[in-house]
Scaffold this motif. Structure first.
Motif, PDB file in Angstrom:
ATOM      1  N   MET A  58      -2.201   4.760   5.305  1.00 15.71           N
ATOM      2  CA  MET A  58      -2.706   4.568   3.949  1.00 15.71           C
ATOM      3  C   MET A  58      -1.609   4.064   3.034  1.00 15.71           C
ATOM      4  O   MET A  58      -0.497   4.595   3.019  1.00 15.71           O
ATOM      5  CB  MET A  58      -3.273   5.872   3.399  1.00 15.71           C
ATOM      6  CG  MET A  58      -3.681   5.787   1.931  1.00 15.71           C
ATOM      7  SD  MET A  58      -4.514   7.264   1.323  1.00 15.71           S
ATOM      8  CE  MET A  58      -6.190   6.878   1.802  1.00 15.71           C
ATOM      9  N   THR A  96      -6.822   2.234   3.162  1.00 15.33           N
ATOM     10  CA  THR A  96      -6.559   2.781   4.482  1.00 15.33           C
ATOM     11  C   THR A  96      -6.700   1.655   5.491  1.00 15.33           C
ATOM     12  O   THR A  96      -7.673   0.899   5.459  1.00 15.33           O
ATOM     13  CB  THR A  96      -7.550   3.907   4.816  1.00 15.33           C
ATOM     14  OG1 THR A  96      -7.333   4.982   3.907  1.00 15.33           O
ATOM     15  CG2 THR A  96      -7.349   4.413   6.231  1.00 15.33           C
ATOM     16  N   GLY A 118      -3.095  11.625   2.697  1.00 16.68           N
ATOM     17  CA  GLY A 118      -4.054  10.552   2.502  1.00 16.68           C
ATOM     18  C   GLY A 118      -4.568  10.464   1.078  1.00 16.68           C
ATOM     19  O   GLY A 118      -3.827  10.635   0.097  1.00 16.68           O
TER      20      GLY A 118
END
Length: 421
Positions: free
Chosen positions: A41, A46, A199
């Motif tokens: 990411m 992503t 993330g």
């Protein structure tokens, strides 16, 4: 046999490093060309890194959550031949197109998976060789639970299996849940589950922390009578054409905002506090804070000033759906000049929303409820809503914040003003 080193490629847009979010392989695995190796990411996207060659995984570098610089070795493979030439080709080959940040989040299902009246859960037909479509987090949970995702009915876009589909499947399988015995319900619990924040969730945490650290917030809440507006909204919905979307409160709020902000240019603005420059915008690009299974995202409705109620409603529907199902484009996730955050029916009495840095204002409509209101010598029941807001106190004085909200309130309470020249 030779060795092949797969390095993190230059993803573009000045990205110098990326965060490892999900590994799809481990040492000893045999991989085929184009098979997923790892998800990384960047600030807004992503990217699914796939193998350019067939081979056997010798080593993987970087645990989940680690930041890996461009050019660093991610995976080392044993391949047929010398491997050197192929490795060099891989280092210079362009990376696969990145997906938008929301693409790794499961969409909210439109309906719950079908469950027969008997309570038995019916899996879908298994097609040999058909790989189920699901986010890495959903696939990982399924592997841990020993579930073949091909058995799980999908309700997501294009047959995508969402985390909610997996929850429903687990809840209706013999080993997947059910009502616990009374003794278990009252048993002491002492477990602790540690979850690394990585993330998109980490990006959200960092952005919220930066906003609260850099921006001295001032909150302002006002009560608004939306009785006339709700009557107009219901009438327009009852008489809309089949090709027109259903109207919610937000298109009216945005149209009112568009009418008011020209008199408050410092509010429809972005503040570069590093350079000490306020960028006041004529265009009204409204960020729409949207809750997705992966976390909060803010797709941007551009040029709201040039849209009517119906086109605003259509664009709001499209953007919210795109954020939730992962199809939002990179340029749809940035560049807002003011943000609206709404929890709908869960809106509560009041909120203190966090400003979407580097903007200077955010609006948070709360839920609409019927309340008794004194009008002269009489008490009547009106539809009331609290309108919460936050402002950057470095740029917006308390008086100006209050005046802005009062002007907005007047337009909402007398919706004819929204359409007057």
């Amino acid at each position: 046999m030779g060795r092949f080193q797969f390095r993190l490629p230059d993803i573009g847009e000045g990205v110098a490093e990326a965060e490892v979010t999900v590994w799809h392989v481990k040492p000893g695995d045999t991989v085929r060309e184009d098979q997923s190796l790892v998800d990384v990411m960047t600030d807004k996207a992503t990217v699914d890194m796939t193998s350019p060659v067939d081979g056997v995984v010798l080593s993987i570098n970087g645990e989940v959550g680690a930041m890996i610089p461009v050019g660093a070795v991610l995976v080392e493979l044993e391949v047929a031949g010398s491997g050197d030439g192929e490795a060099e080709a891989a280092r210079t080959a362009p990376p696969s197109s990145p997906e938008p940040a929301a693409s790794r989040a499961d969409p909210l299902p439109p309906v719950a998976p079908p469950v027969p009246a008997s309570g038995a859960f019916v899996p879908r037909d298994i097609t040999p060789g058909l790989a189920p479509v699901a986010a890495p987090s959903t696939r990982r949970r399924a592997r841990q639970a020993g579930i073949d995702l091909r058995n799980v009915p999908a309700t997501g876009t294009a047959g995508r299996i969402t985390s909610y589909d997996l929850d429903a499947f687990l809840a209706h399988t013999p080993d997947g849940g059910g009502t616990a015995p009374v003794a278990e319900r009252y048993a002491r619990r002492s477990g602790v589950r540690d979850t690394r924040i990585i993330g998109l969730r980490r990006r959200i945490a960092e952005k919220m922390q930066e906003a609260k650290r850099r921006i001295p917030h001032i909150a302002y809440v006002e009560e608004v009578d939306v009785t006339q507006l709700e009557a107009l909204r219901l009438d327009l919905n009852a008489n809309r054409r089949s090709d027109q979307p259903k109207l919610t409160l937000l298109p009216f709020l945005i149209r009112a905002l568009v009418r008011v902000v020209p008199d408050f240019p410092q509010i429809n603005a972005r503040y570069d506090d590093d350079q000490g420059v306020l960028h006041a915008h004529d265009a009204v690009h409204v960020g729409i804070a949207t809750q997705t299974p992966g976390g909060l995202m803010v797709p941007v409705l551009r040029h709201a000033e040039a849209r009517d109620l119906w086109t605003l409603a259509a664009e709001l529907t499209r953007l919210s759906a795109a954020a939730r199902d992962g199809t939002a484009q990179r340029d749809e996730l940035g560049g807002s000049t003011i943000t609206i955050t709404s929890l709908g029916a869960l809106g509560g009495i009041a909120t203190t929303p966090v400003i979407n840095h580097p903007e200077v204002a955010i609006l948070g409509p709360n839920k609409i409820v019927e309340r008794p209101v004194v009008e002269g010598q009489f008490i009547t029941v009106r539809k009331m809503m609290n309108l919460s807001s936050s402002f950057d106190h470095r740029i917006v004085d308390g008086y100006d914040a209050a005046l802005f909200i009062q002007r907005l309130k007047r337009s909402i309470e007398h919706p004819a003003l929204i359409f007057m020249d």
